[in-house]
Scaffold this motif. Structure first.
Motif, mmCIF file in Angstrom:
data_model
loop_
_atom_site.group_PDB
_atom_site.id
_atom_site.type_symbol
_atom_site.label_atom_id
_atom_site.label_comp_id
_atom_site.label_asym_id
_atom_site.label_seq_id
_atom_site.Cartn_x
_atom_site.Cartn_y
_atom_site.Cartn_z
ATOM 1 N N TRP A 1 -94.025 43.867 9.813
ATOM 2 C CA TRP A 1 -95.210 44.377 10.890
ATOM 3 C C TRP A 1 -94.887 46.000 11.735
ATOM 4 C CZ3 TRP A 1 -100.067 40.927 14.146
ATOM 5 C CH2 TRP A 1 -101.167 42.661 14.190
ATOM 6 N N ALA A 2 -94.131 45.396 11.966
ATOM 7 C CA ALA A 2 -93.341 46.541 12.551
ATOM 8 C C ALA A 2 -92.706 47.764 12.156
ATOM 9 C CB ALA A 2 -91.947 46.264 13.482
ATOM 10 N N ILE A 3 -92.607 47.694 10.553
ATOM 11 C CA ILE A 3 -92.853 48.798 9.365
ATOM 12 C C ILE A 3 -94.222 48.918 8.720
ATOM 13 C CG2 ILE A 3 -92.773 49.080 6.951
ATOM 14 C CD1 ILE A 3 -89.925 47.021 7.403
ATOM 15 N N ALA A 4 -94.919 48.088 8.817
ATOM 16 C CA ALA A 4 -96.408 48.204 9.316
ATOM 17 C C ALA A 4 -96.460 49.745 9.978
ATOM 18 C CB ALA A 4 -97.537 47.474 8.525
ATOM 19 N N LEU A 5 -96.216 49.636 11.354
ATOM 20 C CA LEU A 5 -96.956 50.221 12.276
ATOM 21 C C LEU A 5 -95.913 51.669 12.398
ATOM 22 C CD1 LEU A 5 -96.734 47.732 15.160
ATOM 23 C CD2 LEU A 5 -98.746 48.678 14.439
ATOM 24 N N ALA A 6 -95.005 51.652 11.815
ATOM 25 C CA ALA A 6 -93.789 52.713 12.037
ATOM 26 C C ALA A 6 -94.520 53.978 10.768
ATOM 27 C CB ALA A 6 -92.812 52.363 11.579
ATOM 28 N N VAL B 1 -82.308 40.616 9.373
ATOM 29 C CA VAL B 1 -83.385 40.757 7.982
ATOM 30 C C VAL B 1 -84.320 41.358 8.270
ATOM 31 C CG1 VAL B 1 -85.173 39.923 6.519
ATOM 32 C CG2 VAL B 1 -83.159 38.241 7.323
ATOM 33 N N ALA B 2 -84.657 41.876 9.430
ATOM 34 C CA ALA B 2 -85.688 43.107 9.666
ATOM 35 C C ALA B 2 -84.907 44.278 9.342
ATOM 36 C CB ALA B 2 -86.351 42.959 10.915
ATOM 37 N N GLN B 3 -83.427 44.119 10.318
ATOM 38 C CA GLN B 3 -82.768 45.683 10.227
ATOM 39 C C GLN B 3 -82.269 46.047 8.755
ATOM 40 O OE1 GLN B 3 -81.804 47.807 13.208
ATOM 41 N NE2 GLN B 3 -81.163 48.659 10.937
ATOM 42 N N ALA B 4 -82.156 45.117 7.755
ATOM 43 C CA ALA B 4 -81.902 45.036 6.372
ATOM 44 C C ALA B 4 -83.172 45.825 5.744
ATOM 45 C CB ALA B 4 -81.578 43.860 5.271
ATOM 46 N N LYS B 5 -84.098 45.549 6.380
ATOM 47 C CA LYS B 5 -85.838 46.161 5.362
ATOM 48 C C LYS B 5 -85.634 47.986 6.032
ATOM 49 C CE LYS B 5 -88.729 41.576 4.820
ATOM 50 N NZ LYS B 5 -89.537 41.479 5.984
ATOM 51 N N LEU B 6 -85.100 47.824 6.645
ATOM 52 C CA LEU B 6 -85.169 48.706 8.146
ATOM 53 C C LEU B 6 -84.409 50.372 7.159
ATOM 54 C CD1 LEU B 6 -85.337 48.226 11.489
ATOM 55 C CD2 LEU B 6 -87.631 49.099 10.186
ATOM 56 N N SER B 7 -83.536 50.100 6.733
ATOM 57 C CA SER B 7 -82.851 50.561 6.168
ATOM 58 C C SER B 7 -82.814 50.482 5.132
ATOM 59 C CB SER B 7 -80.856 49.702 5.931
ATOM 60 O OG SER B 7 -80.521 49.448 7.035
ATOM 61 N N GLU B 8 -83.266 50.183 4.398
ATOM 62 C CA GLU B 8 -84.064 49.533 2.606
ATOM 63 C C GLU B 8 -85.424 50.922 3.037
ATOM 64 O OE1 GLU B 8 -84.965 45.999 1.122
ATOM 65 O OE2 GLU B 8 -83.064 45.433 1.347
ATOM 66 N N LYS B 9 -86.479 50.607 4.014
ATOM 67 C CA LYS B 9 -86.921 52.189 3.719
ATOM 68 C C LYS B 9 -86.739 53.452 4.727
ATOM 69 C CE LYS B 9 -90.594 48.414 3.684
ATOM 70 N NZ LYS B 9 -91.740 49.440 2.316
ATOM 71 N N VAL C 1 -87.723 52.996 14.177
ATOM 72 C CA VAL C 1 -88.000 51.418 14.789
ATOM 73 C C VAL C 1 -86.529 51.041 15.391
ATOM 74 C CG1 VAL C 1 -88.731 49.269 14.190
ATOM 75 C CG2 VAL C 1 -90.245 51.183 12.411
ATOM 76 N N GLU C 2 -87.296 50.771 16.948
ATOM 77 C CA GLU C 2 -86.452 50.410 17.540
ATOM 78 C C GLU C 2 -86.102 48.763 17.256
ATOM 79 O OE1 GLU C 2 -84.327 49.666 22.238
ATOM 80 O OE2 GLU C 2 -86.363 50.737 21.306
ATOM 81 N N LEU C 3 -84.753 47.805 16.899
ATOM 82 C CA LEU C 3 -85.208 46.155 17.500
ATOM 83 C C LEU C 3 -84.719 45.842 18.054
ATOM 84 C CD1 LEU C 3 -84.248 45.604 12.976
ATOM 85 C CD2 LEU C 3 -86.705 45.638 14.469
ATOM 86 N N VAL C 4 -84.960 44.837 19.325
ATOM 87 C CA VAL C 4 -84.325 44.872 20.516
ATOM 88 C C VAL C 4 -85.051 42.772 20.403
ATOM 89 C CG1 VAL C 4 -84.783 44.301 22.915
ATOM 90 C CG2 VAL C 4 -85.294 46.644 21.829
ATOM 91 N N GLU C 5 -83.435 42.559 20.695
ATOM 92 C CA GLU C 5 -82.861 40.551 21.101
ATOM 93 C C GLU C 5 -83.855 40.174 22.298
ATOM 94 O OE1 GLU C 5 -80.121 37.004 20.166
ATOM 95 O OE2 GLU C 5 -80.283 39.602 19.541
ATOM 96 N N GLY C 6 -84.863 40.374 22.690
ATOM 97 C CA GLY C 6 -85.171 39.999 23.729
ATOM 98 C C GLY C 6 -86.444 38.460 23.379
ATOM 99 N N ASN C 7 -87.355 38.552 25.198
ATOM 100 C CA ASN C 7 -88.241 37.585 25.458
ATOM 101 C C ASN C 7 -89.375 38.094 25.865
ATOM 102 O OD1 ASN C 7 -89.459 34.892 25.999
ATOM 103 N ND2 ASN C 7 -87.888 34.700 28.076
#
Length: 241
Positions: free
Chosen positions: A63-68, A88-96, A102-108
């Motif tokens: 969904w983050a990819i679709a938004l971007a 896994v998400a980071q690998a997808k971002l790299s492929e595209k 897209v900034e990925l954040v490990e958080g609550n």
């Protein structure tokens, strides 16, 4: 409080363990419908070029990819508490070629690490039933959205037509965990999925919660595929500053 902490710990363990199989299993278990549901959601959201967005509990990043891709130049953040899912998400971002978009954040999700009024849109997909306190998460999403911005949930729901509802829960409770065992060697983790839905509000009750307990306005509800999934879109009042 302890019950909420225990749930958060258990859910984290579930998603850490299924991350590498998540996309394949999501496609299989939804009968290829999840992409169609997200496409419908993006159409209803009408994201404009330059819009900013946060995808809460972003998982493997679809969904983050679709938004971007829809916002073209706007800032997009994907937040999740599972490092394995984010990997896994980071690998997808790299492929595209979207690593800079897209900034990925490990958080609550219960305490989003962003200031008030930061984004035009806040989304959560197939995760609201897994959080310790859905009202708190929705309030946090509302807090970080700009006045007039959208808060969007795409989530599993409960069919209203009794015969279909019976078949649905038979599949979800009896068959789905064994598919998880067969295709991902994970039975207990996929048994959690139907259990997580039992006490989750149906789509009409969730709409009420969004209006009355979270304070969103213009709440729209779209039951999809006979009500097995529901899209909810609400807005933060323009006066909420």
């Amino acid at each position: 409080m302890k019950e909420k902490t225990d749930k958060a710990t258990f859910v984290l363990q579930v998603f850490e363990s299924i991350a590498k199989d998540y996309d394949r299993m999501n496609t299989l278990l939804s009968f290829y419908q999840h992409k169609r549901w997200r496409k419908f959601t993006m159409k209803k959201m009408a994201v404009k070029p330059g819009d900013t967005a946060i995808d809460v509990c972003c998982g493997t990043g679809d969904w983050a990819i679709a938004l971007a891709e829809a916002s073209h130049t706007g800032r997009v953040v994907g937040l999740d508490f599972s490092a394995n899912m984010l990997q896994v998400a980071q690998a997808k971002l790299s492929e595209k070629g979207l690593e800079q978009r897209v900034e990925l954040v490990e958080g609550n999700a219960m305490q989003l690490p962003f200031p008030d009024h930061s984004f035009d849109h806040a989304t959560i997909g197939f995760a609201l039933r897994n959080v310790p306190d859905l009202v708190q998460v929705l309030k946090e999403m509302k807090r970080v959205v700009k006045p007039g911005g959208q808060i969007v949930s795409l989530e599993l729901s409960k069919p209203t037509w009794p015969p279909f509802r019976a078949v649905y829960f038979l599949y979800f409770e009896r068959i789905l965990p064994w598919l998880g065992k067969l295709f991902a060697n994970r039975y207990e983790q996929y048994r959690w999925l139907p259990e997580s839905l039992i006490h989750f509000p149906d789509y009409m009750e969730l709409a009420r919660i969004m209006r009355e307990e979270v304070g969103l306005i213009d709440v729209e509800v779209y039951p999809l595929t006979g009500g097995i999934t529901a899209l909810h879109i609400g807005r933060k009042s323009a006066d909420d500053r």
